[in-house]
Structures are given as C-alpha cells and as structure tokens.
Design a protein around this motif. Structure first.
Motif, PDB file in Angstrom:
ATOM      1  N   GLU A  33      10.663  -9.353  14.285  1.00 40.19           N
ATOM      2  CA  GLU A  33      12.044  -8.868  14.103  1.00 40.19           C
ATOM      3  C   GLU A  33      12.764  -9.657  13.008  1.00 40.19           C
ATOM      4  OE1 GLU A  33      13.638  -6.193  15.178  1.00 40.19           O
ATOM      5  OE2 GLU A  33      11.780  -5.638  16.175  1.00 40.19           O
ATOM      6  N   ARG A  34      12.629 -10.963  13.033  1.00 36.29           N
ATOM      7  CA  ARG A  34      13.266 -11.795  11.995  1.00 36.29           C
ATOM      8  C   ARG A  34      12.732 -11.431  10.609  1.00 36.29           C
ATOM      9  NH1 ARG A  34      12.633 -15.919  15.719  1.00 36.29           N
ATOM     10  NH2 ARG A  34      10.794 -16.705  14.659  1.00 36.29           N
ATOM     11  N   LEU A  35      11.432 -11.260  10.513  1.00 36.76           N
ATOM     12  CA  LEU A  35      10.816 -10.922   9.232  1.00 36.76           C
ATOM     13  C   LEU A  35      11.304  -9.558   8.738  1.00 36.76           C
ATOM     14  CD1 LEU A  35       8.752 -11.511   6.973  1.00 36.76           C
ATOM     15  CD2 LEU A  35       7.103 -10.242   8.352  1.00 36.76           C
ATOM     16  N   ILE A  36      11.352  -8.579   9.610  1.00 32.38           N
ATOM     17  CA  ILE A  36      11.792  -7.234   9.214  1.00 32.38           C
ATOM     18  C   ILE A  36      13.242  -7.260   8.747  1.00 32.38           C
ATOM     19  CG2 ILE A  36      12.301  -4.914  10.087  1.00 32.38           C
ATOM     20  CD1 ILE A  36       9.715  -5.126  11.743  1.00 32.38           C
ATOM     21  N   GLU A  37      14.086  -8.003   9.421  1.00 29.56           N
ATOM     22  CA  GLU A  37      15.493  -8.127   8.995  1.00 29.56           C
ATOM     23  C   GLU A  37      15.575  -8.775   7.610  1.00 29.56           C
ATOM     24  OE1 GLU A  37      18.295  -6.847  10.168  1.00 29.56           O
ATOM     25  OE2 GLU A  37      17.010  -5.865  11.642  1.00 29.56           O
ATOM     26  N   ASP A  38      14.768  -9.812   7.411  1.00 39.35           N
ATOM     27  CA  ASP A  38      14.750 -10.484   6.110  1.00 39.35           C
ATOM     28  C   ASP A  38      14.261  -9.531   5.013  1.00 39.35           C
ATOM     29  OD1 ASP A  38      14.883 -12.783   4.294  1.00 39.35           O
ATOM     30  OD2 ASP A  38      12.673 -12.662   4.327  1.00 39.35           O
TER      31      ASP A  38
ATOM     32  N   SER B  38       0.818  -1.211   0.000  1.00 39.97           N
ATOM     33  CA  SER B  38       0.000   0.000   0.000  1.00 39.97           C
ATOM     34  C   SER B  38       0.851   1.260   0.000  1.00 39.97           C
ATOM     35  CB  SER B  38      -0.951   0.006   1.195  1.00 39.97           C
ATOM     36  OG  SER B  38      -0.222   0.048   2.404  1.00 39.97           O
ATOM     37  N   ARG B  39       1.990   1.256   0.726  1.00 34.60           N
ATOM     38  CA  ARG B  39       2.903   2.395   0.785  1.00 34.60           C
ATOM     39  C   ARG B  39       4.178   1.980   1.502  1.00 34.60           C
ATOM     40  NH1 ARG B  39       3.516   4.587   5.775  1.00 34.60           N
ATOM     41  NH2 ARG B  39       1.854   4.294   7.304  1.00 34.60           N
ATOM     42  N   GLU B  40       5.178   2.845   1.455  1.00 33.99           N
ATOM     43  CA  GLU B  40       6.418   2.591   2.190  1.00 33.99           C
ATOM     44  C   GLU B  40       6.142   2.655   3.685  1.00 33.99           C
ATOM     45  OE1 GLU B  40       9.548   1.881   1.266  1.00 33.99           O
ATOM     46  OE2 GLU B  40       9.294   2.076  -0.893  1.00 33.99           O
ATOM     47  N   HIS B  41       6.775   1.806   4.436  1.00 30.99           N
ATOM     48  CA  HIS B  41       6.684   1.811   5.891  1.00 30.99           C
ATOM     49  C   HIS B  41       8.093   1.814   6.465  1.00 30.99           C
ATOM     50  CE1 HIS B  41       2.553   0.513   5.219  1.00 30.99           C
ATOM     51  NE2 HIS B  41       2.311   0.655   6.519  1.00 30.99           N
ATOM     52  N   SER B  42       8.268   2.467   7.610  1.00 32.32           N
ATOM     53  CA  SER B  42       9.540   2.377   8.321  1.00 32.32           C
ATOM     54  C   SER B  42       9.560   1.049   9.064  1.00 32.32           C
ATOM     55  CB  SER B  42       9.686   3.536   9.303  1.00 32.32           C
ATOM     56  OG  SER B  42       8.760   3.416  10.362  1.00 32.32           O
ATOM     57  N   ARG B  43      10.740   0.671   9.518  1.00 32.16           N
ATOM     58  CA  ARG B  43      10.846  -0.556  10.295  1.00 32.16           C
ATOM     59  C   ARG B  43       9.970  -0.468  11.548  1.00 32.16           C
ATOM     60  NH1 ARG B  43      16.204  -3.368  10.682  1.00 32.16           N
ATOM     61  NH2 ARG B  43      16.942  -3.524   8.546  1.00 32.16           N
ATOM     62  N   GLY B  44      10.008   0.690  12.198  1.00 29.34           N
ATOM     63  CA  GLY B  44       9.224   0.879  13.422  1.00 29.34           C
ATOM     64  C   GLY B  44       7.731   0.763  13.189  1.00 29.34           C
TER      65      GLY B  44
END
Length: 150
Positions: A40-45, A17-23
């Motif tokens: 956390e694992r998913l965001i790192e991947d 839908s749009r860019e998101h920050s990690r937070g």
C-alpha cells in the motif's frame, strides 16, 4: 522477510511491461509475498510520482482493445475484473454510437470480409462472433440489418 528495494524493483518491472491499475499491482505484489502494508505504501508513492494511474490505465486499455476489435460490453467486463471503479470505466468507454459502429464494422470486415451475410446461418454466425467480441445486441442487429445511419 523481503527487503523494501525488492518490492520497488518488482513493481517497476510490472509497470515497465504495461499499465497496471492499483488493484492489479496490489494483487500481483501481494501474491509475490510482499506485506500488504508495504504494498500500500509503495502504491501510494508510485501514484504520487505519477507512475501508476487508474485513469491512464483505463484509457490506454480501452484504446488498445478498441483497436483490436472489441466492444464496450467485453471491455467493461475486463476492466471490472482488473479492479477499476465503475465511474472510471464508464467515462473511459464514453464513445459515440458511430465510433462503436465503426469498431464493430472493422472487426466484422476483418473476420468475414466487407460483404453482408447471404443467409440466416451466416448472419447468426456473424452475430455470435460480434457478441463474443463484446458489442451490444442492438448495435449488432442494426449493423447486420444494414442500418448504418443513427
């Protein structure tokens, strides 16, 4: 317990839908009930694959908000709320005074037309509008006083 493919699907749906920050991504996925370690694992991947980037999100967000007529003070506040690092915010907002003045002028003209305020009441109304939009007080004062040259 929610299965791993579901979290990946949920993350990709948000990112589509749009860019998101990690937070932001972390907060939204945890709010959906996914385990924090899994998130956390998913965001790192996703970051390793280039699908989530705080720098890209900040640059895209700043460009979009400037086009919509918002100033650096408001954009800075919104990016802080989205969990981005101060250094990243400052570098994304690094535009010249002339560029901010052009954005201010465009926002002003879209709302009030190209003419200048004819009295103190109209001038104050315009100043409040521009301040709400997030432009610095000194830039607003210079603009409303007719100082277009810096």
């Amino acid at each position: 317990m929610i299965l791993e493919p579901d979290i990946g699907r949920a993350a990709l749906k948000l990112l589509a839908s749009r860019e998101h920050s990690r937070g932001e991504l972390r907060r939204k996925l945890c709010a959906c009930g996914y385990a924090e370690a899994e998130v956390e694992r998913l965001i790192e991947d996703l970051a390793d694959r280039g699908l989530v980037s705080d720098r890209r999100m900040a640059e895209t967000y700043v460009d979009e908000r400037v086009r919509k007529g918002f100033g650096p003070v408001r954009i800075h506040q919104e990016l802080c709320h989205r969990g981005l690092a101060e250094e990243l915010i400052e570098s994304s907002l690094g535009r010249s005074t002339q560029e901010w003045l052009a954005a201010l002028s465009k926002a002003h003209d879209k709302r009030f037309g190209p003419g200048r305020a004819c009295d103190a009441k109209a001038r104050a109304q315009r100043a409040r509008f521009l301040e709400y939009r997030g432009f610095p007080a000194q830039l607003i004062a210079d603009f409303l006083n007719g100082k277009d040259e810096f």
